[in-house]
Design a protein around this motif. Structure first.
Motif, mmCIF file in Angstrom:
data_model
loop_
_atom_site.group_PDB
_atom_site.id
_atom_site.type_symbol
_atom_site.label_atom_id
_atom_site.label_comp_id
_atom_site.label_asym_id
_atom_site.label_seq_id
_atom_site.Cartn_x
_atom_site.Cartn_y
_atom_site.Cartn_z
ATOM 1 N N UNK A 97 0.759 -1.178 -0.115
ATOM 2 C CA UNK A 97 0.047 0.155 -0.126
ATOM 3 C C UNK A 97 0.786 1.391 -0.114
ATOM 4 N N UNK A 98 1.883 1.023 0.696
ATOM 5 C CA UNK A 98 3.051 2.377 0.712
ATOM 6 C C UNK A 98 4.060 2.626 -0.094
ATOM 7 N N UNK A 99 4.107 1.477 -1.131
ATOM 8 C CA UNK A 99 5.238 1.447 -1.983
ATOM 9 C C UNK A 99 5.081 2.301 -3.098
ATOM 10 N N UNK A 100 6.255 3.294 -3.364
ATOM 11 C CA UNK A 100 5.933 4.278 -4.520
ATOM 12 C C UNK A 100 6.296 3.343 -5.834
ATOM 13 N N UNK A 101 5.520 3.642 -7.094
ATOM 14 C CA UNK A 101 5.872 3.076 -8.411
ATOM 15 C C UNK A 101 7.264 3.515 -8.751
ATOM 16 N N UNK A 102 8.124 2.756 -9.193
ATOM 17 C CA UNK A 102 9.404 2.903 -9.643
ATOM 18 C C UNK A 102 9.206 3.420 -11.234
ATOM 19 N N UNK A 103 9.957 4.721 -11.735
ATOM 20 C CA UNK A 103 9.773 5.148 -13.131
ATOM 21 C C UNK A 103 10.711 4.291 -14.034
ATOM 22 N N UNK A 104 12.187 4.097 -13.245
ATOM 23 C CA UNK A 104 13.280 3.587 -13.954
ATOM 24 C C UNK A 104 14.153 3.029 -13.088
ATOM 25 N N UNK A 105 14.893 2.137 -13.712
ATOM 26 C CA UNK A 105 16.222 1.323 -13.305
ATOM 27 C C UNK A 105 17.403 2.037 -13.850
ATOM 28 N N UNK A 106 18.386 2.796 -12.999
ATOM 29 C CA UNK A 106 19.474 3.181 -13.330
ATOM 30 C C UNK A 106 20.697 2.287 -12.962
ATOM 31 N N UNK A 107 21.941 1.927 -14.004
ATOM 32 C CA UNK A 107 22.693 1.207 -13.711
ATOM 33 C C UNK A 107 24.197 1.982 -13.737
ATOM 34 N N UNK A 108 25.050 2.032 -12.910
ATOM 35 C CA UNK A 108 26.240 2.756 -13.209
ATOM 36 C C UNK A 108 27.364 1.632 -13.114
ATOM 37 N N UNK A 109 28.075 1.448 -14.475
ATOM 38 C CA UNK A 109 29.135 0.571 -14.659
ATOM 39 C C UNK A 109 30.411 1.038 -14.243
ATOM 40 N N UNK A 110 31.113 0.388 -13.395
ATOM 41 C CA UNK A 110 32.558 0.879 -13.146
ATOM 42 C C UNK A 110 33.498 -0.054 -14.043
ATOM 43 N N UNK A 111 34.665 0.447 -14.287
ATOM 44 C CA UNK A 111 35.598 -0.201 -15.241
ATOM 45 C C UNK A 111 36.020 -1.321 -14.819
ATOM 46 N N UNK A 112 35.995 -1.837 -13.682
ATOM 47 C CA UNK A 112 36.113 -3.038 -12.708
ATOM 48 C C UNK A 112 35.289 -3.969 -12.938
ATOM 49 N N UNK A 113 33.791 -3.836 -13.398
ATOM 50 C CA UNK A 113 32.898 -4.398 -13.377
ATOM 51 C C UNK A 113 31.960 -4.284 -12.210
ATOM 52 N N UNK A 114 32.257 -3.502 -11.428
ATOM 53 C CA UNK A 114 31.342 -2.990 -10.244
ATOM 54 C C UNK A 114 29.966 -2.632 -10.698
ATOM 55 N N UNK A 115 28.888 -2.731 -10.156
ATOM 56 C CA UNK A 115 27.599 -2.058 -10.581
ATOM 57 C C UNK A 115 27.031 -1.361 -9.374
ATOM 58 N N UNK A 116 26.489 -0.268 -9.666
ATOM 59 C CA UNK A 116 25.545 0.411 -8.705
ATOM 60 C C UNK A 116 24.116 0.349 -9.321
ATOM 61 N N UNK A 117 23.202 -0.329 -8.562
ATOM 62 C CA UNK A 117 21.981 -0.259 -9.284
ATOM 63 C C UNK A 117 20.996 0.635 -8.504
#
Length: 236
Positions: free
Chosen positions: A7-27
């Motif tokens: 009931x209290x959850x906001x609807x998501x508009x998009x998923x952003x992904x940041x790729x770092x050169x070493x393969x790490x991801x920020x979601x």
């Protein structure tokens, strides 16, 4: 981060992904362009962990009940600040979204838009098997995107030959510091080229990564001063 009821959850508009050169991801799961409701780290080689994170968000787990307005504000004010700083030199893009215009990584039809709305909307998805399949596919697409971008960067650099071109771009921009009005002369040439070559941010060659970031900084500064100059002219 806490679990949020349907009931209290906001609807998501998009998923952003940041790729770092070493393969790490920020979601980052965004409610709108500026408001992050979920953030987590993973790695392109750990598709299972990435899929688990996405599934948990779709089920309302690990979301932030306080909408964190941190993207593009210039001064994030909470625990995300240090995390986002670690990825500031990575390649960030809207990976999938509720609207086609928000999607810059997946090239499929409107089916992805519909699936995203179904899985990350304001209600917890009823079909868990569809959710598992969609999350696994997104994680696999991240792997493929990273590998394609790295391969593209390697080809573009041509064994280091393209570094000379990048250095020339940087010299051109530095020479324009005293004449910011010149931004308009490169708006559809050099600016467009660098926008298309942002994948060099995750190149294996650290010299290429350093150069593309320096060029982007020069372009950003030049654009800002050009806009100030134009606004000043309009005021007069």
């Amino acid at each position: 981060m806490n679990d949020i009821s349907a009931e209290g959850r906001p609807a998501a508009g998009s998923l952003w992904v940041t790729f770092r050169h070493d393969g790490a991801l920020l979601l980052e799961l965004l409610a709108d362009r500026y408001t992050v409701i979920g953030a987590a780290e993973s790695h392109v080689d750990d598709a299972e962990r990435t899929a688990i994170i996405l599934r948990s968000w779709a089920l309302g787990q690990g979301l932030d009940e306080r909408a964190q307005e941190i993207r593009d504000t210039g001064a994030p004010r909470d625990e995300f600040a240090a995390l986002r700083h670690e990825y500031s030199q990575g390649l960030a893009l809207s990976f999938v979204g509720a609207l086609r215009r928000d999607r810059s990584a997946l090239g499929n039809t409107s089916q992805d838009d519909e699936l995203f709305r179904e899985m990350f909307g304001s209600e917890v998805p009823a079909d868990v098997r569809r959710l598992e399949s969609f999350s696994a596919r997104l994680a696999s697409e991240m792997q493929r995107f990273f590998r394609r971008a790295r391969g593209k960067a390697q080809q573009r650099l041509a064994g280091g030959a393209y570094l000379l071109v990048l250095n020339d771009y940087l010299d051109q921009l530095r020479a324009m510091r005293s004449g910011p009005a010149g931004y308009r002369t490169i708006e559809h040439t050099l600016v467009a080229i660098i926008h298309e070559e942002r994948y060099l941010r995750i190149a294996e060659d650290d010299r290429a990564r350093e150069l593309i970031i320096k060029i982007e900084h020069e372009l950003s500064d030049l654009y800002g001063r050009a806009m100030d100059l134009e606004r000043g002219g309009q005021l007069r």
